[in-house]
Scaffold this motif. Structure first.
Motif, mmCIF file in Angstrom:
data_model
loop_
_atom_site.group_PDB
_atom_site.id
_atom_site.type_symbol
_atom_site.label_atom_id
_atom_site.label_comp_id
_atom_site.label_asym_id
_atom_site.label_seq_id
_atom_site.Cartn_x
_atom_site.Cartn_y
_atom_site.Cartn_z
ATOM 1 N N MET A 1 0.829 -1.202 0.000
ATOM 2 C CA MET A 1 0.000 0.000 0.000
ATOM 3 C C MET A 1 0.870 1.263 0.000
ATOM 4 N N ILE A 2 1.931 1.252 0.804
ATOM 5 C CA ILE A 2 2.841 2.405 0.841
ATOM 6 C C ILE A 2 3.550 2.555 -0.496
ATOM 7 N N PHE A 3 4.005 1.443 -1.057
ATOM 8 C CA PHE A 3 4.736 1.470 -2.333
ATOM 9 C C PHE A 3 3.878 2.056 -3.452
ATOM 10 N N THR A 4 2.637 1.565 -3.583
ATOM 11 C CA THR A 4 1.767 2.036 -4.665
ATOM 12 C C THR A 4 1.354 3.499 -4.478
ATOM 13 N N SER A 5 1.330 3.976 -3.223
ATOM 14 C CA SER A 5 0.954 5.370 -2.956
ATOM 15 C C SER A 5 2.099 6.333 -3.249
ATOM 16 N N ILE B 1 11.333 1.149 -2.034
ATOM 17 C CA ILE B 1 11.094 2.273 -2.949
ATOM 18 C C ILE B 1 12.415 2.856 -3.430
ATOM 19 N N ALA B 2 13.365 3.048 -2.490
ATOM 20 C CA ALA B 2 14.687 3.584 -2.868
ATOM 21 C C ALA B 2 15.395 2.646 -3.841
ATOM 22 N N ILE B 3 15.317 1.336 -3.574
ATOM 23 C CA ILE B 3 15.931 0.349 -4.472
ATOM 24 C C ILE B 3 15.217 0.363 -5.824
ATOM 25 N N GLY B 4 13.872 0.504 -5.782
ATOM 26 C CA GLY B 4 13.091 0.554 -7.026
ATOM 27 C C GLY B 4 13.511 1.715 -7.916
ATOM 28 N N PHE C 1 5.497 5.418 -4.990
ATOM 29 C CA PHE C 1 6.377 5.214 -6.154
ATOM 30 C C PHE C 1 5.770 5.809 -7.425
ATOM 31 N N GLY C 2 6.551 6.643 -8.115
ATOM 32 C CA GLY C 2 6.075 7.290 -9.340
ATOM 33 C C GLY C 2 7.043 7.084 -10.487
ATOM 34 N N PHE C 3 6.567 6.556 -11.599
ATOM 35 C CA PHE C 3 7.437 6.204 -12.722
ATOM 36 C C PHE C 3 8.185 7.398 -13.311
ATOM 37 N N THR C 4 7.499 8.534 -13.488
ATOM 38 C CA THR C 4 8.132 9.670 -14.178
ATOM 39 C C THR C 4 9.323 10.239 -13.406
ATOM 40 N N ASN C 5 9.425 9.913 -12.103
ATOM 41 C CA ASN C 5 10.596 10.358 -11.340
ATOM 42 C C ASN C 5 11.881 9.711 -11.854
ATOM 43 N N ILE C 6 11.762 8.519 -12.432
ATOM 44 C CA ILE C 6 12.934 7.770 -12.900
ATOM 45 C C ILE C 6 13.590 8.448 -14.104
ATOM 46 N N PRO C 7 12.849 8.654 -15.223
ATOM 47 C CA PRO C 7 13.496 9.307 -16.375
ATOM 48 C C PRO C 7 13.981 10.724 -16.080
#
Length: 506
Positions: free
Chosen positions: A19-23, A259-262, A25-31
Motif C-alpha cells: 500500500m505504501i509502495f503504490t501510494s 522504494i529507494a531500491i526501485g 512510487f512514481g514512474f516519471t521520477n525515474i526518467p
C-alpha cells in the motif's frame, strides 16, 4: 457477520508495504532523475529515504493515530499541536502546492496529448494566433483549466474513474521498462549504453551540464524528496495494521528501502539503453518530455537489439511512447479533476468557517463552486505570467517543475516542525508511539526540517548562480505570495473574531 469480519480485517506486513509502495512510487521520477543526474541520482534517493522518508513517515503514523477522529486533516494536527495561526498558514501552503501543481500540469499535459496522438512531443512546433510554442502552450493551458473547472463545478466526480485505468496502465510501464531494458542488456552482450568509466565517478558526477556544481547536485535532493511524496496516506493506516507496534515501523522501513531500491534500479535500467550524450543532450529535450523520449528510445533500441530495420525500430519506439502518452493522459486528467476541488474543499471545510466569506463557502452539488472559479483565476494568472515570460520550452518547463517541487515540499517542514509540540502536549492522547523520548522526536524533526530546507535552499539558489534570476524569483515569489495571502486571510479572521467578541460583551 460477514460485514463485521471485513471491517476487522487488518493489514499484514506485506499488504502494508504494498500500500505504501503504490501510494508513493512514481514512474516519471525515474526518467527525470536520469536526465538530470544520470547514475549519480541513485545515492540521493538513498540519502532522502534515510534522512527524510523514514523519520517523516513515522511522524505521519503518530499524528494519524492520535487524530484519527478529527476531520480537519493536517490542519487539525497542527492546530491541536501548535495553534490556529500556525496551522492555517501550514495548511494554506499545502493547498498552494496544489495550485502550483495545476499551473504545471495544465501546461505539461499538452506534451502528453501530443505523445498520445503522434508518438512524440511536437509541441515545440505548435503555434496559435502567431504566438510562439511556449505562449501557445500557455494559451492551451488556460483553456484546459477553464474546461476542467467548468466540468468539475457541475459535480461530475465519476469522471475521475479514468484515473484508475490510467494508473494501472502507468504501473505496467514499470514492467515494460524492466523487461525491455534487461532484454536489451542480454542481446547486447551486457554492454551499457551509458558506460561507467569508474563506479566512483558514475555515482557522483552528473552528465548534465547544468548539474556540475555542488549546489546543483545538492538541489537535486528536492527531486528525490518529491519522489517520496504521497506518504500522507500513512497517517490513516496505523489502526488498520495488524500488531501495529511491531508491524508498522518494520513495514515503513522496508517500504522505504524497497522504494529507494526501485528508483535506483529504474535509473540504472535507463543507462542500459540510453546514452546521455547521444539521446538526451538535444536542446529540444527537457523535464517535461524526457519520460516520453526515453520510452521511445527504449522501443527503438529494443528493435535494434533484435536485429530489426531502423524503420521498424522507429515504429516500435513511437508506439511505446504513444502507449505511455495515452496512459498518462488518462491518469493526469482524472487526477486533475480530483485535485481541482479536493484540496480546496479540505481547506475551506477543515478550517474555521469564519475565515471565509459566505460566498466562498457556498456549495453546489457538493462542490465549492465560487471558490473553484477564484482558484481557476489564480492559476490562469500564474500560467500567463510564466508562459509569456519570453523563454523557450526547456526553461519554461524547468521553471514549472522546480516551482512544483519546492511548493510541494514546503508543507513537509510545517508538519515536521510541529511534531515536538505535539509530543510535548500531554492533553493529546497518543495510542501509537515510535518516538518514545523527547530527544528522539527532536532529532527526527531536525533531520526532516533541515533536509527539506537545505534541499529547497540549494534549488532556489542554483539558477541564480548561473545568471537565471527569473527562476529563483519565481521559486521564492510563489510561496511568498501564498504566505502573504494566508496572513491577510488570517488577519481578517482575527479582526472578525475580535469584533464579534466586542459585540457579545456590548
Amino acid at each position: 457477520m460477514a460485514t463485521n469480519a471485513k471491517i476487522e480485517k487488518k493489514l499484514t506486513l506485506i499488504s502494508l508495504i504494498l500500500m505504501i509502495f503504490t501510494s508513493v512510487f512514481g514512474f516519471t521520477n525515474i526518467p527525470r532523475s536520469f536526465y538530470l543526474m544520470g547514475y549519480a541520482a541513485i545515492p540521493w534517493y538513498v540519502v532522502s529515504a534515510a534522512a527524510f522518508f523514514i523519520p517523516y513517515a513515522f511522524m505521519m503514523a503518530e499524528y494519524g493515530a492520535a487524530f484519527k477522529s478529527e476531520k480537519g486533516g493536517i490542519y487539525s494536527w497542527m492546530e491541536r499541536s501548535v495553534g490556529t495561526k500556525y496551522a492555517f498558514i501550514g495548511t494554506f501552503m499545502w493547498y498552494a502546492s496544489y495550485v502550483v501543481w495545476m499551473v504545471n500540469v495544465s501546461s505539461a499535459i499538452w506534451i502528453v496529448i501530443s505523445t498520445a496522438l503522434f508518438g512524440r512531443d511536437l509541441t515545440s512546433n505548435w503555434s496559435l494566433l502567431g504566438l510562439n510554442s511556449t505562449q501557445t502552450l500557455g494559451l492551451l493551458a488556460v483553456g484546459f483549466m477553464l474546461t476542467i473547472t467548468f466540468i468539475g463545478s457541475k459535480g461530475l466526480e465519476k469522471i475521475t474513474k479514468v484515473t484508475s485505468i490510467g494508473g494501472l496502465a502507468v504501473t505496467l510501464i514499470n514492467l515494460v521498462l524492466l523487461g525491455g531494458a534487461l532484454l536489451i542488456l542480454a542481446l547486447n552482450g551486457g554492454e551499457l549504453a551509458q558506460p561507467m568509466k569508474s563506479i566512483g565517478e558514475a555515482f557522483t558526477t552528473s552528465p548534465h551540464p547544468g548539474y556540475q556544481t555542488s549546489i546543483a547536485a545538492v538541489s537535486f535532493m528536492v527531486f528525490s524528496i518529491f519522489a517520496f511524496g504521497g506518504i500522507e496516506v500513512i497517517g490513516g493506516l496505523v489502526d488498520k495494521t495488524e500488531n501495529a507496534e511491531k508491524t508498522f515501523p518494520k513495514g515503513v522501513t522496508m517500504a522505504a528501502i524497497i522504494i529507494a531500491i526501485g528508483y535506483a534500479i529504474g535509473i540504472f535500467l535507463c543507462g542500459i539503453f540510453t546514452n546521455w550524450d547521444a539521446i538526451l543532450s538535444d536542446s529540444s529535450i527537457h523535464m517535461g518530455n524526457v519520460a516520453y523520449v526515453l520510452m521511445e528510445n527504449l522501443g527503438f533500441q529494443l528493435g535494434q537489439a533484435m536485429g530489426m530495420s531502423p524503420e521498424l525500430s522507429t515504429t516500435i519506439g513511437l508506439w511505446m511512447s504513444r502507449y505511455m502518452g495515452i496512459s498518462m493522459v488518462l491518469a493526469l486528467t482524472g487526477a486533475f479533476f480530483t485535485l481541482s476541488y479536493s484540496p480546496l474543499k479540505t481547506l475551506i471545510e477543515g478550517t474555521p468557517a469564519e475565515m471565509w466569506p459566505a460566498k466562498l463557502r457556498e456549495s453546489k452539488d457538493g462542490m465549492p463552486v465560487n471558490a473553484m472559479w477564484i482558484q481557476c483565476g489564480i492559476v490562469i494568472v500564474f500560467i500567463v505570467m510564466i508562459s509569456f515570460g519570453g523563454e523557450g520550452a526547456s526553461a519554461f518547463f524547468s521553471k514549472l517543475i522546480l516551482m512544483t517541487n519546492v511548493a510541494m515540499t514546503i508543507p513537509y517542514m510545517f508538519i515536521a516542525a510541529a511534531f515536538p509540540k505535539f509530543k510535548a502536549k500531554e492533553s493529546i492522547q497518543k495510542p501509537f508511539e515510535i518516538y518514545k523520548s523527547k530527544t528522539a522526536a527532536n532529532v527526527a524533526t531536525i533531520f526532516c526540517v533541515v533536509t527539506v530546507a537545505f534541499a529547497n535552499l540549494a534549488t532556489i539558489i542554483d539558477p541564480a548562480t548561473k545568471g537565471d534570476f527569473a527562476s529563483t524569483a519565481w521559486m521564492v515569489g510563489g510561496p511568498l505570495f501564498f504566505t502573504v495571502l494566508a496572513l491577510k486571510i488570517y488577519s481578517r479572521y482575527e479582526k472578525r473574531i475580535a469584533t464579534e467578541a466586542r459585540e457579545k460583551v456590548a
